[in-house]
Design a protein around this motif. Structure first.
Motif, PDB file in Angstrom:
ATOM      1  N   GLU A 197     -66.586  61.995 -53.409  1.00 48.46           N
ATOM      2  CA  GLU A 197     -66.942  61.760 -52.009  1.00 48.46           C
ATOM      3  C   GLU A 197     -67.026  63.081 -51.252  1.00 48.46           C
ATOM      4  O   GLU A 197     -66.521  64.108 -51.704  1.00 48.46           O
ATOM      5  CB  GLU A 197     -65.888  60.851 -51.351  1.00 48.46           C
ATOM      6  CG  GLU A 197     -65.815  59.467 -51.956  1.00 48.46           C
ATOM      7  CD  GLU A 197     -67.103  58.670 -51.797  1.00 48.46           C
ATOM      8  OE1 GLU A 197     -67.704  58.725 -50.711  1.00 48.46           O
ATOM      9  OE2 GLU A 197     -67.523  58.026 -52.763  1.00 48.46           O
ATOM     10  N   CYS A 198     -67.620  63.041 -50.076  1.00 47.28           N
ATOM     11  CA  CYS A 198     -67.675  64.219 -49.216  1.00 47.28           C
ATOM     12  C   CYS A 198     -66.254  64.601 -48.807  1.00 47.28           C
ATOM     13  O   CYS A 198     -65.406  63.731 -48.592  1.00 47.28           O
ATOM     14  CB  CYS A 198     -68.514  63.926 -47.976  1.00 47.28           C
ATOM     15  SG  CYS A 198     -70.235  63.508 -48.333  1.00 47.28           S
ATOM     16  N   ALA A 199     -66.004  65.896 -48.698  1.00 49.53           N
ATOM     17  CA  ALA A 199     -64.683  66.403 -48.324  1.00 49.53           C
ATOM     18  C   ALA A 199     -64.421  66.172 -46.845  1.00 49.53           C
ATOM     19  O   ALA A 199     -65.111  66.714 -45.982  1.00 49.53           O
ATOM     20  CB  ALA A 199     -64.576  67.889 -48.664  1.00 49.53           C
ATOM     21  N   THR A 200     -63.404  65.379 -46.567  1.00 45.26           N
ATOM     22  CA  THR A 200     -63.099  64.941 -45.208  1.00 45.26           C
ATOM     23  C   THR A 200     -62.851  66.098 -44.253  1.00 45.26           C
ATOM     24  O   THR A 200     -63.363  66.094 -43.139  1.00 45.26           O
ATOM     25  CB  THR A 200     -61.878  64.006 -45.226  1.00 45.26           C
ATOM     26  OG1 THR A 200     -62.141  62.945 -46.133  1.00 45.26           O
ATOM     27  CG2 THR A 200     -61.591  63.439 -43.855  1.00 45.26           C
ATOM     28  N   GLU A 201     -62.086  67.103 -44.671  1.00 46.55           N
ATOM     29  CA  GLU A 201     -61.719  68.178 -43.743  1.00 46.55           C
ATOM     30  C   GLU A 201     -62.938  68.998 -43.311  1.00 46.55           C
ATOM     31  O   GLU A 201     -63.033  69.431 -42.157  1.00 46.55           O
ATOM     32  CB  GLU A 201     -60.618  69.080 -44.317  1.00 46.55           C
ATOM     33  CG  GLU A 201     -61.028  69.959 -45.483  1.00 46.55           C
ATOM     34  CD  GLU A 201     -60.994  69.288 -46.859  1.00 46.55           C
ATOM     35  OE1 GLU A 201     -61.193  70.005 -47.846  1.00 46.55           O
ATOM     36  OE2 GLU A 201     -60.794  68.058 -46.950  1.00 46.55           O
ATOM     37  N   LEU A 202     -63.901  69.189 -44.206  1.00 45.81           N
ATOM     38  CA  LEU A 202     -65.106  69.938 -43.814  1.00 45.81           C
ATOM     39  C   LEU A 202     -66.066  69.066 -43.010  1.00 45.81           C
ATOM     40  O   LEU A 202     -66.789  69.573 -42.143  1.00 45.81           O
ATOM     41  CB  LEU A 202     -65.782  70.530 -45.041  1.00 45.81           C
ATOM     42  CG  LEU A 202     -65.013  71.699 -45.653  1.00 45.81           C
ATOM     43  CD1 LEU A 202     -65.659  72.167 -46.939  1.00 45.81           C
ATOM     44  CD2 LEU A 202     -64.898  72.845 -44.670  1.00 45.81           C
ATOM     45  N   MET A 203     -66.069  67.783 -43.260  1.00 43.12           N
ATOM     46  CA  MET A 203     -66.878  66.880 -42.429  1.00 43.12           C
ATOM     47  C   MET A 203     -66.310  66.872 -41.003  1.00 43.12           C
ATOM     48  O   MET A 203     -67.050  66.873 -40.028  1.00 43.12           O
ATOM     49  CB  MET A 203     -66.896  65.479 -43.017  1.00 43.12           C
ATOM     50  CG  MET A 203     -67.561  65.409 -44.383  1.00 43.12           C
ATOM     51  SD  MET A 203     -69.272  65.965 -44.382  1.00 43.12           S
ATOM     52  CE  MET A 203     -70.050  64.520 -43.681  1.00 43.12           C
ATOM     53  N   ARG A 204     -64.988  66.885 -40.904  1.00 40.57           N
ATOM     54  CA  ARG A 204     -64.346  66.935 -39.588  1.00 40.57           C
ATOM     55  C   ARG A 204     -64.669  68.250 -38.885  1.00 40.57           C
ATOM     56  O   ARG A 204     -64.930  68.267 -37.681  1.00 40.57           O
ATOM     57  CB  ARG A 204     -62.840  66.752 -39.727  1.00 40.57           C
ATOM     58  CG  ARG A 204     -62.102  66.790 -38.411  1.00 40.57           C
ATOM     59  CD  ARG A 204     -60.739  66.146 -38.492  1.00 40.57           C
ATOM     60  NE  ARG A 204     -59.829  66.512 -37.429  1.00 40.57           N
ATOM     61  CZ  ARG A 204     -60.005  66.293 -36.153  1.00 40.57           C
ATOM     62  NH1 ARG A 204     -61.094  65.705 -35.723  1.00 40.57           N
ATOM     63  NH2 ARG A 204     -59.109  66.659 -35.261  1.00 40.57           N
ATOM     64  N   ALA A 205     -64.662  69.344 -39.611  1.00 39.16           N
ATOM     65  CA  ALA A 205     -64.998  70.644 -39.012  1.00 39.16           C
ATOM     66  C   ALA A 205     -66.410  70.602 -38.419  1.00 39.16           C
ATOM     67  O   ALA A 205     -66.630  71.066 -37.296  1.00 39.16           O
ATOM     68  CB  ALA A 205     -64.874  71.758 -40.050  1.00 39.16           C
ATOM     69  N   SER A 206     -67.347  70.041 -39.156  1.00 38.53           N
ATOM     70  CA  SER A 206     -68.712  69.899 -38.640  1.00 38.53           C
ATOM     71  C   SER A 206     -68.743  69.018 -37.406  1.00 38.53           C
ATOM     72  O   SER A 206     -69.434  69.315 -36.431  1.00 38.53           O
ATOM     73  CB  SER A 206     -69.632  69.298 -39.710  1.00 38.53           C
ATOM     74  OG  SER A 206     -69.783  70.155 -40.803  1.00 38.53           O
ATOM     75  N   SER A 207     -67.995  67.914 -37.444  1.00 41.28           N
ATOM     76  CA  SER A 207     -68.007  66.967 -36.314  1.00 41.28           C
ATOM     77  C   SER A 207     -67.346  67.567 -35.071  1.00 41.28           C
ATOM     78  O   SER A 207     -67.619  67.126 -33.961  1.00 41.28           O
ATOM     79  CB  SER A 207     -67.348  65.644 -36.695  1.00 41.28           C
ATOM     80  OG  SER A 207     -65.957  65.790 -36.812  1.00 41.28           O
ATOM     81  N   LEU A 208     -66.494  68.563 -35.237  1.00 35.89           N
ATOM     82  CA  LEU A 208     -65.902  69.257 -34.090  1.00 35.89           C
ATOM     83  C   LEU A 208     -66.808  70.369 -33.572  1.00 35.89           C
ATOM     84  O   LEU A 208     -66.954  70.557 -32.367  1.00 35.89           O
ATOM     85  CB  LEU A 208     -64.535  69.842 -34.472  1.00 35.89           C
ATOM     86  CG  LEU A 208     -63.438  68.830 -34.765  1.00 35.89           C
ATOM     87  CD1 LEU A 208     -62.196  69.537 -35.326  1.00 35.89           C
ATOM     88  CD2 LEU A 208     -63.086  68.038 -33.514  1.00 35.89           C
ATOM     89  N   PHE A 209     -67.423  71.104 -34.491  1.00 34.89           N
ATOM     90  CA  PHE A 209     -68.252  72.254 -34.106  1.00 34.89           C
ATOM     91  C   PHE A 209     -69.559  71.841 -33.429  1.00 34.89           C
ATOM     92  O   PHE A 209     -69.918  72.372 -32.369  1.00 34.89           O
ATOM     93  CB  PHE A 209     -68.556  73.115 -35.338  1.00 34.89           C
ATOM     94  CG  PHE A 209     -69.516  74.234 -35.050  1.00 34.89           C
ATOM     95  CD1 PHE A 209     -69.074  75.392 -34.433  1.00 34.89           C
ATOM     96  CD2 PHE A 209     -70.862  74.124 -35.379  1.00 34.89           C
ATOM     97  CE1 PHE A 209     -69.949  76.433 -34.150  1.00 34.89           C
ATOM     98  CE2 PHE A 209     -71.748  75.151 -35.103  1.00 34.89           C
ATOM     99  CZ  PHE A 209     -71.284  76.307 -34.486  1.00 34.89           C
TER     100      PHE A 209
END
Length: 166
Positions: free
Chosen positions: A29-41
């Motif tokens: 699956e997609c890595a949650t922590e980097l998806m979150r980083a994108s969703s914050l940036f």
């Protein structure tokens, strides 16, 4: 400095790149922590561009939502005619996400069926989908207007300027 428009692209779905899946995901699956980083940036970038447009004129800075357009075909590749969005066409290791694309790499038979060419980069076909959405897509993909609208507006401005000079 004289420029009329600046296209600014946010991050794509960083956690879904084959390299990240290979290095950080146990189940692919997609890595949650980097998806979150994108969703914050990305929303913060959009706010900054809105502020810049308020200062320098609406439409000077055009925000391209690379996350949304790329995630659309990562999450539903078949809707765009892709077969694989979870592994690269060229690479090594899990998801073909390790190492560079070299003569020793695994190579897919048909790169047009893949979203990713290598560990991080979209295929030519995927890039065409991305650019198409930026050119003619809705405000979900590019704002405050798509690039076709920008080009049409700029053409009208140049026509008016040329008419005034004649």
């Amino acid at each position: 400095m004289g420029c009329r428009r600046v296209l600014v692209t946010g991050t794509g779905p960083l956690g879904c790149a084959p390299a990240i899946r290979a290095q950080r995901s146990l189940n692919g699956e997609c890595a949650t922590e980097l998806m979150r980083a994108s969703s914050l940036f990305n929303p913060q970038l959009a706010r900054v561009l809105e502020q810049l447009n308020a200062r320098f004129g609406a439409g000077t800075f055009v925000a391209a939502n690379a996350f949304r357009v790329h995630f659309d075909f990562v999450s539903d590749p078949a809707a765009y005619g892709f077969v694989r969005a979870d592994e690269a066409c060229c690479g090594q290791g899990p998801h073909n996400g390790l190492g560079l694309c070299t003569p020793a790499s695994n190579l897919c038979a048909d790169r047009s069926k893949y979203v990713f060419w290598d560990a991080y980069h979209p295929t030519e076909r995927a890039n065409r989908v991305i650019v198409s959405q930026f050119m003619t897509g809705s405000l979900d993909y590019v704002s405050p207007m798509n690039l076709s609208t920008v080009l049409e507006m700029d053409a009208r401005i140049h026509s008016l300027e040329d008419g005034l000079l004649v």
